[in-house]
Design an enzyme around this catalytic site. Structure first.
Site, PDB file in Angstrom:
ATOM      1  N   ASP A 253      -7.553   3.913   6.439  1.00 55.56           N
ATOM      2  CA  ASP A 253      -6.369   4.679   6.813  1.00 55.56           C
ATOM      3  C   ASP A 253      -5.213   4.144   5.939  1.00 55.56           C
ATOM      4  O   ASP A 253      -5.336   3.065   5.354  1.00 55.56           O
ATOM      5  CB  ASP A 253      -6.127   4.416   8.308  1.00 55.56           C
ATOM      6  CG  ASP A 253      -4.787   4.896   8.782  1.00 55.56           C
ATOM      7  OD1 ASP A 253      -4.498   6.083   8.605  1.00 55.56           O
ATOM      8  OD2 ASP A 253      -4.020   4.067   9.330  1.00 55.56           O
TER       9      ASP A 253
ATOM     10  N   ASP B  48      -1.123   4.498   6.554  1.00 50.75           N
ATOM     11  CA  ASP B  48       0.050   3.936   7.246  1.00 50.75           C
ATOM     12  C   ASP B  48      -0.368   2.992   8.363  1.00 50.75           C
ATOM     13  O   ASP B  48      -1.176   3.347   9.226  1.00 50.75           O
ATOM     14  CB  ASP B  48       0.914   5.064   7.832  1.00 50.75           C
ATOM     15  CG  ASP B  48       1.604   5.845   6.737  1.00 50.75           C
ATOM     16  OD1 ASP B  48       2.622   5.376   6.241  1.00 50.75           O
ATOM     17  OD2 ASP B  48       1.085   6.916   6.361  1.00 50.75           O
TER      18      ASP B  48
ATOM     19  N   ASP C  16      -5.385   2.155  12.264  1.00 48.97           N
ATOM     20  CA  ASP C  16      -4.509   1.633  13.328  1.00 48.97           C
ATOM     21  C   ASP C  16      -4.079   2.682  14.338  1.00 48.97           C
ATOM     22  O   ASP C  16      -3.459   2.358  15.347  1.00 48.97           O
ATOM     23  CB  ASP C  16      -3.224   1.067  12.709  1.00 48.97           C
ATOM     24  CG  ASP C  16      -2.318   2.173  12.196  1.00 48.97           C
ATOM     25  OD1 ASP C  16      -2.831   3.074  11.485  1.00 48.97           O
ATOM     26  OD2 ASP C  16      -1.123   2.176  12.536  1.00 48.97           O
TER      27      ASP C  16
HETATM   28  O1  LIG Z   1      -3.260   8.550   8.993  1.00 45.87           O
HETATM   29  P1  LIG Z   1      -2.133   7.709   8.461  1.00 45.87           P
HETATM   30  O2  LIG Z   1      -2.265   7.397   7.001  1.00 45.87           O
HETATM   31  O3  LIG Z   1      -1.939   6.454   9.287  1.00 45.87           O
HETATM   32  O4  LIG Z   1      -0.835   8.613   8.622  1.00 45.87           O
HETATM   33  C1  LIG Z   1      -0.283   8.838   9.921  1.00 45.87           C
HETATM   34  C2  LIG Z   1       1.187   9.150   9.795  1.00 45.87           C
HETATM   35  O5  LIG Z   1       1.734   8.112   8.973  1.00 45.87           O
HETATM   36  C3  LIG Z   1       3.106   8.232   8.598  1.00 45.87           C
HETATM   37  O6  LIG Z   1       3.916   7.961   9.730  1.00 45.87           O
HETATM   38  C4  LIG Z   1       3.781   6.647  10.240  1.00 45.87           C
HETATM   39  O7  LIG Z   1       4.207   5.691   9.244  1.00 45.87           O
HETATM   40  C5  LIG Z   1       5.606   5.806   8.870  1.00 45.87           C
HETATM   41  C6  LIG Z   1       5.865   4.809   7.747  1.00 45.87           C
HETATM   42  O8  LIG Z   1       5.527   3.514   8.131  1.00 45.87           O
HETATM   43  C7  LIG Z   1       6.475   5.554  10.109  1.00 45.87           C
HETATM   44  O9  LIG Z   1       7.851   5.684   9.763  1.00 45.87           O
HETATM   45  C8  LIG Z   1       6.113   6.567  11.192  1.00 45.87           C
HETATM   46  O10 LIG Z   1       6.836   6.287  12.373  1.00 45.87           O
HETATM   47  C9  LIG Z   1       4.609   6.502  11.504  1.00 45.87           C
HETATM   48  O11 LIG Z   1       4.235   7.526  12.406  1.00 45.87           O
HETATM   49  C10 LIG Z   1       3.390   9.592   8.028  1.00 45.87           C
HETATM   50  O12 LIG Z   1       4.758   9.705   7.721  1.00 45.87           O
HETATM   51  C11 LIG Z   1       2.926  10.668   8.974  1.00 45.87           C
HETATM   52  O13 LIG Z   1       3.205  11.922   8.425  1.00 45.87           O
HETATM   53  C12 LIG Z   1       1.437  10.502   9.159  1.00 45.87           C
HETATM   54  O14 LIG Z   1       0.911  11.530   9.961  1.00 45.87           O
END
Ligand SMILES: O=P(O)(O)OC[C@H]1O[C@H](O[C@H]2O[C@H](CO)[C@@H](O)[C@H](O)[C@H]2O)[C@H](O)[C@@H](O)[C@@H]1O
Length: 386
Positions: free
Chosen positions: A124, A126, A327
């Site tokens: 993954d 983020d 995560d």
């Molecule tokens: O599947 P992932 O790669 O984990 O993506 C899931 C979401 O990740 C991002 O948002 C998350 O991370 C951001 C940066 O650290 C944070 O600001 C936010 O609060 C988290 O939800 C991304 O911006 C989303 O669009 C994804 O869906």
């Protein structure tokens, strides 16, 4: 793998009936409403001015899910300028680790099982490769992490599976040695090879940015314009909420509330709820301080893992050891697939105890880095001996 027959579609033609009282954490996987037109082009030109009915989001569990959507910052004490985790939270975390042992402490066990098998890595982005930060546009990986992922990909087939758009996550990772699956697995690019076993209408041939032939698997293609429309509507309805941010991931769209004052979260939720009422073919899922709007299709990160293993010719469960590190709640679909098939390891990245379908855990991105480096080191030693 159980791929659908040719020309079939993972789109669920008959969304599950709505039951608002069940729209809590689990039921957030259900469509939000069955009423209204399925694809209204009038929304953009004439946004509906509906009164905010706060009871909607309160009663259906959205707000509860929003409050529990990201681990609270660990209680810390500051002593001589050093941040020390409080004893209490450590005790709780350590007892949680009895159920989800550290992947670092279990490394010997993993590599014993990996002998004679081909390890396949799924990561993954983020919260796994990059730490969670306030601004999604600034969620960068460290140079160390990039180099570890690159080395891992040299030794093991490696895919990044992200909720972000495939292009965006590719740009952030910046490596060509890997496969990328964006939009929670609804946009998969994988190399050209014998794909005669893939009988699926959502599979097409294309070229990558370098002009190289690739395969694309996009089971939600028909939703692109709907998602774009909803994205623009959501931007419009949230524009006056300080801190709210909407992202378009092509096959899904996200509404962030991390930077919104907590007292306004319900306003964000209510707007999303109201917009979705007109789109029974879209559903809502909860991420880390983000509401994710996606098509009602029978596809998720778990299905994407199965699809990739099959497409890469790695579906033989006796010879292959998949390792999935993630995560987020959306990663649970992948953990579930690995657990149910008794295949490989799901590894949850979390600094706080939480229920998961994963087998193992890592505390944070630093431990992810250490784990990836250990894999490379181990593989180098094995290769040297041969
Ligand atoms: O599947 P992932 O790669 O984990 O993506 C899931 C979401 O990740 C991002 O948002 C998350 O991370 C951001 C940066 O650290 C944070 O600001 C936010 O609060 C988290 O939800 C991304 O911006 C989303 O669009 C994804 O869906």
């Amino acid at each position: 793998m159980d791929l659908k027959p040719k020309n079939s579609s993972p789109v669920l033609s008959d969304p599950a009936p709505i039951n608002k009282s069940r729209l809590g954490i689990h039921s957030s996987m259900l469509p939000c409403s069955q009423s209204g037109p399925s694809f209204s082009s009038s929304i953009l030109t004439a946004p509906r001015k509906k009164p905010i009915k706060l009871d909607d989001v309160r009663s259906n569990g959205w707000l509860d899910a929003m409050h529990s959507s990201s681990p609270p910052r660990k209680k810390i004490v500051k002593d001589f300028g050093v941040e020390i985790a409080s004893d209490d939270s450590d005790v709780v975390y350590n007892s949680w680790m009895l159920k989800y042992p550290s992947a670092l402490n279990s490394f010997e066990h993993i590599i014993n099982r990996a002998k004679e098998k081909k390890i396949v890595i799924f990561l993954d982005y983020d919260g796994t490769l990059s730490p969670i930060v306030d601004d999604p546009d600034r969620a960068f990986m460290s140079a160390d992490m990039r180099s570890a992922v690159k080395r891992v990909a040299e030794y093991f087939p490696t895919t990044i599976i992200s909720g972000r758009s495939r292009d965006k996550v590719h740009e952030l990772v910046g490596l060509t040695e890997l496969y990328y699956a964006g939009s929670h697995g609804m946009d998969i690019m994988f190399p050209l090879q014998d794909t005669s076993s893939i009988h699926h209408s959502s599979y097409i041939r294309s070229t990558d940015k370098q002009g190289k032939g690739v395969n694309l698997f996009q089971p939600a293609r028909e939703f692109i314009s709907m998602i774009d429309e909803v994205f623009r509507t959501l931007v419009n309805v949230t524009k006056d909420i300080p801190g709210a941010k909407v992202e378009n991931h092509k096959f899904c769209t996200s509404v962030h509330y991390r930077n919104v004052e907590e007292k306004s979260w319900r306003v964000v939720a209510q707007h999303v709820h109201d917009v979705l009422k007109d789109y029974p073919r879209l559903r809502l899922t909860h991420g880390r301080k983000v509401l994710e709007v996606r098509p009602v299709i029978d596809w998720d990160k778990g299905k994407a893992v199965e699809f990739l293993l099959e497409s890469l010719g790695l579906s033989n469960s006796d010879d292959v050891l998949p390792i999935y590190i993630g995560d987020d709640r959306t990663d649970e679909d992948a953990f579930k697939v690995l657990r149910e098939r008794n295949r490989g390891y799901g590894i949850l990245v979390s600094s706080v105890p939480k229920e998961s379908k994963a087998f193992l855990s890592l505390r944070d991105t630093l431990e992810v880095l250490e784990f990836l480096k250990s894999l490379v080191k181990w593989k180098e030693q094995v290769d040297k001996k041969q």
